[in-house]
Write a protein that holds these residues in place. Structure first.
Motif, short mmCIF file in Angstrom:
data_model
loop_
_atom_site.label_atom_id
_atom_site.label_comp_id
_atom_site.label_asym_id
_atom_site.label_seq_id
_atom_site.Cartn_x
_atom_site.Cartn_y
_atom_site.Cartn_z
N ASN A 105 1.28 -1.29 -0.12
CA ASN A 105 0.52 -0.22 -0.22
C ASN A 105 0.86 1.25 -0.01
O ASN A 105 0.36 1.77 -0.49
N LEU A 106 2.30 1.69 0.55
CA LEU A 106 3.53 2.84 0.41
C LEU A 106 3.61 3.06 -0.82
O LEU A 106 3.88 3.86 -1.51
N TRP A 107 3.31 1.65 -1.72
CA TRP A 107 4.39 1.65 -2.80
C TRP A 107 2.81 1.94 -3.92
O TRP A 107 3.51 3.00 -4.54
N LYS A 108 1.82 2.05 -3.57
CA LYS A 108 1.14 2.43 -4.59
C LYS A 108 0.84 3.39 -3.81
O LYS A 108 0.50 4.01 -4.91
N ALA A 109 0.88 4.23 -2.95
CA ALA A 109 0.65 5.27 -2.78
C ALA A 109 1.83 6.60 -3.28
O ALA A 109 2.02 7.62 -3.47
N ASP A 110 2.87 6.17 -2.99
CA ASP A 110 4.20 6.38 -3.69
C ASP A 110 5.20 5.15 -4.43
O ASP A 110 6.26 4.98 -3.62
N LYS A 111 5.70 5.33 -5.96
CA LYS A 111 6.82 4.35 -6.38
C LYS A 111 7.63 4.45 -6.09
O LYS A 111 8.34 3.90 -6.47
N THR A 112 8.17 5.78 -6.16
CA THR A 112 9.53 6.39 -5.85
C THR A 112 9.77 5.38 -4.70
O THR A 112 11.26 5.85 -4.36
N LEU A 113 9.76 5.05 -3.44
CA LEU A 113 9.62 4.80 -1.86
C LEU A 113 10.84 3.84 -2.01
O LEU A 113 10.95 2.92 -3.56
N THR A 114 12.08 3.84 -1.35
CA THR A 114 13.25 2.83 -1.67
C THR A 114 12.54 1.90 -0.30
O THR A 114 11.64 2.02 0.36
N GLN A 115 13.19 0.60 -1.04
CA GLN A 115 13.07 -0.44 0.46
C GLN A 115 13.70 -0.45 1.32
O GLN A 115 12.53 -0.13 2.57
N GLY A 116 14.44 0.51 1.94
CA GLY A 116 15.27 0.91 2.96
C GLY A 116 13.80 2.18 3.27
O GLY A 116 13.89 1.90 4.49
N ALA A 117 13.21 3.27 2.99
CA ALA A 117 12.80 3.91 3.25
C ALA A 117 11.49 3.08 4.12
O ALA A 117 10.56 2.94 5.00
N ILE A 118 10.48 2.15 3.07
CA ILE A 118 9.67 1.45 3.22
C ILE A 118 10.30 0.73 4.97
O ILE A 118 8.98 0.32 6.24
N MET A 119 11.35 -0.19 4.86
CA MET A 119 11.83 -0.53 6.18
C MET A 119 11.62 0.11 7.01
O MET A 119 11.61 -0.35 8.47
#
Length: 274
Positions: free
Chosen positions: A219-233
């Motif tokens: 869901n975070l990537w659906k909202a912002d596809k530029t996020l890195t894996q580190g930012a998600i973590m």
């Protein structure tokens, strides 16, 4: 069978592995197979070949999840006006080992005294009962030692998969996650609450954390596809509410979510600029 328990003390593991009651065993003279297993485990923990978990099941930081010196250097830009590369290199090594010592401090403190077990056959029950391991680490231990999974903690099916060379923990996680052409459990409107509760109750904490992390990451990537894996973590919801904070090895959560990353392969390194 204790498949509902995510982690147990090494004192209990060593005894149950050999069908011995950990509550009545004499610390001054445990059964010989139990002694052998305790000595092997503690030796590997002191050398950072196996982790140490607290009674709450939290893995302490160790050399296992600390970057190598070459990886450390790769993240440091060498000064342009460098006059003596040997001195700079020596300073970098000193800094590296200082950071490593700080990183591993809690593990080393918890491991203090374990050499008494594998060197001198002194079995401090209170100490050995305070140090835990989880099922995934025991699976890793068995693979390293070339031994079968213990009956008390793994099902017959899991042992068969392990014997065939499969990763039991990953296989279980896949089996409890929806397939690509299947609706996630949370979106199936007709499922009965009791069935959902039974499904959830059968999962280990790690399986629940994996499912939550994947759901929120998607869901975070659906909202912002530029996020890195580190930012998600590092996202507070992932860390605090999905359980990522309990895993000190960053590759654990990264492996759970990396296939969901919508960015092209060549864009998946580093953090976004700006």
């Amino acid at each position: 069978m204790l498949t509902d328990f995510d982690h147990l003390s090494i004192w209990e593991i060593a005894h149950r592995w050999h069908n011995t009651d950990p509550n009545t065993s004499d610390p001054d003279a445990p059964p010989l197979p139990v002694q052998d297993l305790l000595r092997s485990i503690t030796n590997m923990q002191v050398r950072h070949h196996l982790p140490i978990l607290t009674k709450a099941g939290v893995e302490l930081k160790s050399e296992r999840n600390f970057p190598s010196f070459s990886e450390h250097l790769a993240g440091i830009e060498k000064p342009h006006d460098l006059k003596n590369e040997d001195v700079w290199y020596a300073e970098m090594r000193e800094t590296y080992f200082e950071r490593k010592e700080r990183w591993c401090k809690r593990h080393d403190e918890a491991a203090e005294g374990l050499e008494q077990c594998y060197k001198y056959r002194v079995y401090d029950k209170e100490k050995l009962d305070s140090i835990h391991l989880d099922r995934g680490i025991i699976e890793e231990f068995c693979r390293k030692k070339g031994v079968d999974l213990p009956d008390f903690w793994f099902t017959k099916e899991e042992k068969e998969r392990f014997a065939e060379g499969e990763d039991v923990e990953d296989t279980v996680a896949k089996e409890t996650s929806p397939s690509d052409d299947e609706e996630p459990l949370t979106t199936v409107g007709k499922i009965k609450q009791a069935e959902a509760d039974r499904f959830w109750s059968r999962l280990t904490d790690a399986q629940r954390h994996r499912m939550l992390c994947r759901e929120v990451a998607g869901n975070l990537w659906k909202a912002d596809k530029t996020l890195t894996q580190g930012a998600i973590m590092d996202h507070p919801v992932i860390r605090e509410y999905c359980g990522a904070k309990y895993y000190t090895d960053p590759n654990t959560v990264r492996n759970w979510i990396k296939d969901l990353d919508p960015r092209p392969e060549d864009k998946r390194r580093g953090r976004p600029k700006g």
